[in-house]
Enzyme design. Structure first.
Site, mmCIF file in Angstrom:
data_model
loop_
_atom_site.group_PDB
_atom_site.id
_atom_site.type_symbol
_atom_site.label_atom_id
_atom_site.label_comp_id
_atom_site.label_asym_id
_atom_site.label_seq_id
_atom_site.Cartn_x
_atom_site.Cartn_y
_atom_site.Cartn_z
ATOM 1 N N ARG A 316 59.932 18.139 -26.954
ATOM 2 C CA ARG A 316 60.422 17.750 -25.631
ATOM 3 C C ARG A 316 60.739 16.244 -25.540
ATOM 4 O O ARG A 316 61.765 15.860 -24.976
ATOM 5 C CB ARG A 316 59.351 18.093 -24.601
ATOM 6 C CG ARG A 316 59.776 17.915 -23.165
ATOM 7 C CD ARG A 316 58.578 17.954 -22.215
ATOM 8 N NE ARG A 316 57.635 18.987 -22.507
ATOM 9 C CZ ARG A 316 57.644 20.223 -21.998
ATOM 10 N NH1 ARG A 316 58.551 20.550 -21.110
ATOM 11 N NH2 ARG A 316 56.731 21.108 -22.339
ATOM 12 N N CYS A 384 69.008 38.092 -9.230
ATOM 13 C CA CYS A 384 68.405 38.967 -8.228
ATOM 14 C C CYS A 384 66.893 38.823 -8.206
ATOM 15 O O CYS A 384 66.156 39.777 -8.494
ATOM 16 C CB CYS A 384 68.801 40.406 -8.521
ATOM 17 S SG CYS A 384 70.547 40.607 -8.364
HETATM 18 C C1 LIG Z 1 52.487 23.616 -32.873
HETATM 19 C C2 LIG Z 1 53.396 22.917 -31.944
HETATM 20 N N1 LIG Z 1 53.933 21.753 -32.321
HETATM 21 C C3 LIG Z 1 54.789 21.076 -31.510
HETATM 22 C C4 LIG Z 1 55.131 21.565 -30.273
HETATM 23 C C5 LIG Z 1 56.091 20.774 -29.453
HETATM 24 O O1 LIG Z 1 55.601 20.392 -28.240
HETATM 25 P P1 LIG Z 1 56.410 19.406 -27.312
HETATM 26 O O2 LIG Z 1 57.784 19.919 -27.163
HETATM 27 O O3 LIG Z 1 55.660 19.412 -26.051
HETATM 28 O O4 LIG Z 1 56.388 18.063 -27.980
HETATM 29 C C6 LIG Z 1 54.588 22.768 -29.829
HETATM 30 C C7 LIG Z 1 54.856 23.281 -28.478
HETATM 31 O O5 LIG Z 1 54.072 22.977 -27.562
HETATM 32 C C8 LIG Z 1 53.707 23.472 -30.695
HETATM 33 O O6 LIG Z 1 53.192 24.639 -30.326
HETATM 34 N N1 LIG Z 2 58.048 26.197 -23.004
HETATM 35 C C1 LIG Z 2 57.126 25.198 -22.543
HETATM 36 C C2 LIG Z 2 56.550 24.422 -23.667
HETATM 37 C C3 LIG Z 2 55.952 25.297 -24.676
HETATM 38 C C4 LIG Z 2 55.684 24.538 -25.875
HETATM 39 C C5 LIG Z 2 55.546 25.422 -27.076
HETATM 40 N N2 LIG Z 2 54.268 25.358 -27.701
HETATM 41 C C6 LIG Z 2 57.764 24.294 -21.533
HETATM 42 O O1 LIG Z 2 58.880 24.475 -21.212
HETATM 43 O O2 LIG Z 2 57.180 23.380 -21.011
#
Ligand SMILES: Cc1ncc(COP(=O)(O)O)c(C=O)c1O
Ligand SMILES: N[C@@H](CCCC[NH3+])C(=O)O
EC number: 4.1.1.20
Length: 456
Positions: A316, A384
Site C-alpha cells: 500500500r 444493487c
Molecule cells: C505477508 C504480507 N506482506 C505484505 C503485505 C502488504 O501489506 P501492505 O500493503 O499493508 O504494506 C501483506 C498484506 O497485508 C501481507 O500479508
Molecule cells: N485488502 C486490505 C489489506 C489486506 C492486506 C493483505 N494482507 C486493505 O485494503 O486494506
C-alpha cells in the site's frame, strides 16, 4: 469556521467543510496532479477531461513517476544491506513488474496468478518471495521449479509439501518461517494479522514457530534462511513493528541456542499506512528504516547475534498514493433532512474497501472549478446494494451536476486488485501517465471478456 451551506435538505456533518474545495491536498493526491488555470485537474500534464474522453470512466489513473519515486525512496531508505519486497497483492500488472525490476525491488507474491505475472513481467525468480497460508502442492511445485528466492512457510503441512517438491526437483529450497508474534496492531480487525486468534503463521508463544524451525533444520531439501513477521495493514504507529522486531530476534536467539545456527535474515512484513484523507499522518520510509534497523541492531547486540539482513514488504505505501479513480457523476439526489447522494458510474466493484473496512476516502470535483458553497455528500456506486458506498461523508460543491467528473485519490492499493464483476460490471482500466502521455497498462474489461467465461 464557516458552517457549510446545505444542498436543499442536507444536514451539516460534524466534520468541518474544507476551506477551499478547489484545493488539492498533496498529502492524498499523486505527485503529478494539478488544477489548471481553466479549473480542470490534470495528471502529469494530461487533463482529466481528455482522459475521460479517450478512455472513458471509471478509470484508475496511475502516476508512473510517482510509483518509481516511491520504490526508490523505500530502497534508498533501507540501503544496500536490506531488501524491499513490493507486496504484489496491493496491485500487480506486467508493466508494474517491469518498473519494479528496473528500480531494483524484490517482489512478494501469494498465488500462482501473481507468480505467473511476476515471471511474465520479467522479475528475476531469485528476487521473488512466495507467501500464503494455503499454497497448493501445484503452486509450491511451480514456485520451486521457477527458482523463487524464498518460500515463506505457514504450516507444518506446507513444510512437508515444500520439502517434497524441492526433493523431487533435486534442489535445496530457501524458506522463511512466518511467525505470529502476538502483537495487536492498531488497525481494522480484518487486516490485522499478528494476534494469536487468526489463520496466518506459526505461533511464537505456543512454541509452534520453534517446532517449525526444528522440522525444517532436519530436512536436507530445505534451507532455513530466516523468520518473517507481518503484523497487519494500514498501520501508523511504529510500536507494533518494534515489538514484532524484538520477538523475532528472540526467536533467532532461541534457534541459535537450540541448534547452534544463526539465521541470516529477518523480514518484518509490510503494513505501513498511507493518507486516505488529509487527517492521516503516514510514516516516511526513512523513519521506518531507521527505527527498524536501530531496534534489530540493538536486540541482536543484546542477544550476541550478528545483525541479520532485514527485508520488508510494503504494498500500500508504495502503490496506494500513486493512483486516483476518475468517475463521472450520474445522479445527484438530495434527501430531505438527511444528505445528498451522488451516484457515480462505478462503485463497490472498483473499490470494495469502504464497504469492507469502513475505509475513509476523500473526493474532489476535477473537471471544473466551482465556487459554490460546500454540500455534504455520500458518493455511492451503481450496484444493487445499499452498502455500495465509495466515500461515506465528504463535501463537494453545491452546484455539482450530472456529467461532472469527480476523482477519489489514494486508490492504487487493494482497489483494482480487489475489483469484482458484481452486477456484471466491467473492471475499469489502469492508465499510466508519464511525461504528458497516458497509456493503458491494464485494459478495460469488455462484455466479450464476460461471455468468454460463460459457456452455457
Ligand atoms: C505477508 C504480507 N506482506 C505484505 C503485505 C502488504 O501489506 P501492505 O500493503 O499493508 O504494506 C501483506 C498484506 O497485508 C501481507 O500479508
Ligand atoms: N485488502 C486490505 C489489506 C489486506 C492486506 C493483505 N494482507 C486493505 O485494503 O486494506
Amino acid at each position: 469556521m464557516t458552517p457549510p451551506a446545505q444542498h436543499p435538505g442536507t444536514q451539516p456533518s460534524e466534520a468541518a467543510a474544507p476551506a477551499d474545495l478547489n484545493a488539492l491536498d498533496d498529502k492524498v493526491w499523486s505527485r503529478g496532479v494539478r488544477r489548471g488555470d481553466d479549473g480542470v485537474v490534470s495528471a502529469d500534464g494530461i487533463p482529466v477531461t481528455r482522459i475521460a474522453e479517450e478512455y472513458g470512466t471509471p478509470a484508475y489513473v496511475m502516476d508512473e513517476a510517482d510509483f518509481r519515486a516511491r520504490c526508490r525512496a523505500w530502497k534508498d531508505a533501507f540501503g544496500p544491506g536490506a531488501d524491499v519486497y513490493y507486496a504484489g497483492k496491493a496491485f500487480l500488472s506486467r508493466a508494474l513488474v517491469r518498473w519494479l525490476t528496473e528500480e531494483g525491488l524484490h517482489l512478494d507474491v501469494c498465488s500462482a496468478g501473481e507468480l505467473a505475472t511476476a515471471l511474465s513481467g520479467g522479475m528475476p525468480p531469485e528476487r521473488i518471495g512466495y507467501h500464503g497460508n494455503n499454497k497448493t502442492s501445484d503452486e509450491i511445485d511451480r514456485a520451486v521449479h521457477a527458482g523463487v528466492g524464498r518460500i515463506v512457510v505457514d504450516s507444518f503441512q506446507e513444510i512437508a509439501r515444500v520439502a517434497h517438491a524441492a526433493h523431487r526437483r533435486g534442489v535445496r529450497q530457501k524458506v522463511q518461517i512466518r511467525v505470529t508474534v502476538g502483537v495487536e496492531a492498531h488497525t481494522h480487525e480484518f487486516i490485522a494479522t499478528a494476534h494469536e486468534d487468526q489463520k496466518f503463521g506459526f505461533s511464537l508463544a505456543g512454541g509452534q514457530a520453534a517446532e517449525a524451525a526444528r522440522r525444517i533444520l532436519g530436512l536436507d531439501s530445505l534451507e532455513l534462511t530466516g523468520v518473517h513477521s507481518h503484523i497487519g495493514s494500514q498501520i501508523f504507529d511504529m510500536a507494533g513493528f518494534e515489538v514484532s522486531a524484538r520477538r523475532v530476534v528472540e526467536l533467532l536467539a532461541g534457534i541459535r541456542d537450540e541448534h547452534g545456527v544463526e539465521l541470516p535474515e529477518i523480514d518484518l512484513g509490510g503494513g505501513l499506512g498511507i493518507a486516505y484523507t488529509p487527517a492521516d499522518d503516514p510514516r516516511e520510509p526513512q523513519e521506518v528504516a531507521k527505527r527498524l534497523a536501530e531496534i534489530v541492531t540493538h536486540e541482536c547486540e543484546n542477544a550476541a547475534l550478528a545483525t541479520p539482513r532485514i527485508s520488508v514488504e510494503p504494498g500500500r505505501a508504495i502503490v496506494g498514493p500513486t493512483t486516483f479513480t476518475l468517475y463521472e457523476v450520474g445522479t445527484v439526489k438530495p434527501l430531505e433532512g438527511l444528505r445528498t447522494y451522488v451516484s457515480v458510474d462505478g462503485g463497490m466493484s472498483d473499490n470494495i474497501r469502504t464497504a469492507l473496512y469502513d475505509a475513509e476516502y476523500s473526493v474532489s470535483l476535477v473537471s471544473r472549478r466551482s465556487d459554490a458553497e460546500p454540500m455534504l455528500v455520500r458518493v455511492v456506486g451503481k450496484h444493487c446494494e445499499s452498502g455500495d458506498i465509495v466515500v461515506r461523508d465528504a463535501y463537494l460543491p453545491g452546484d455539482l451536476a450530472a456529467g461532472d467528473l469527480i476523482a477519489v485519490p489514494a486508490t492504487g492499493a487493494y482497489c483494482r486488485s480487489l475489483a469484482s464483476n458484481y452486477n456484471h460490471a466491467l473492471k475499469p482500466p489502469v492508465l499510466a501517465v508519464r511525461d504528458g502521455e497516458a497509456r493503458v497498462i491494464v485494459r478495460r474489461e469488455t462484455e466479450e471478456d464476460l461471455f468468454r467465461l460463460d459457456v452455457g
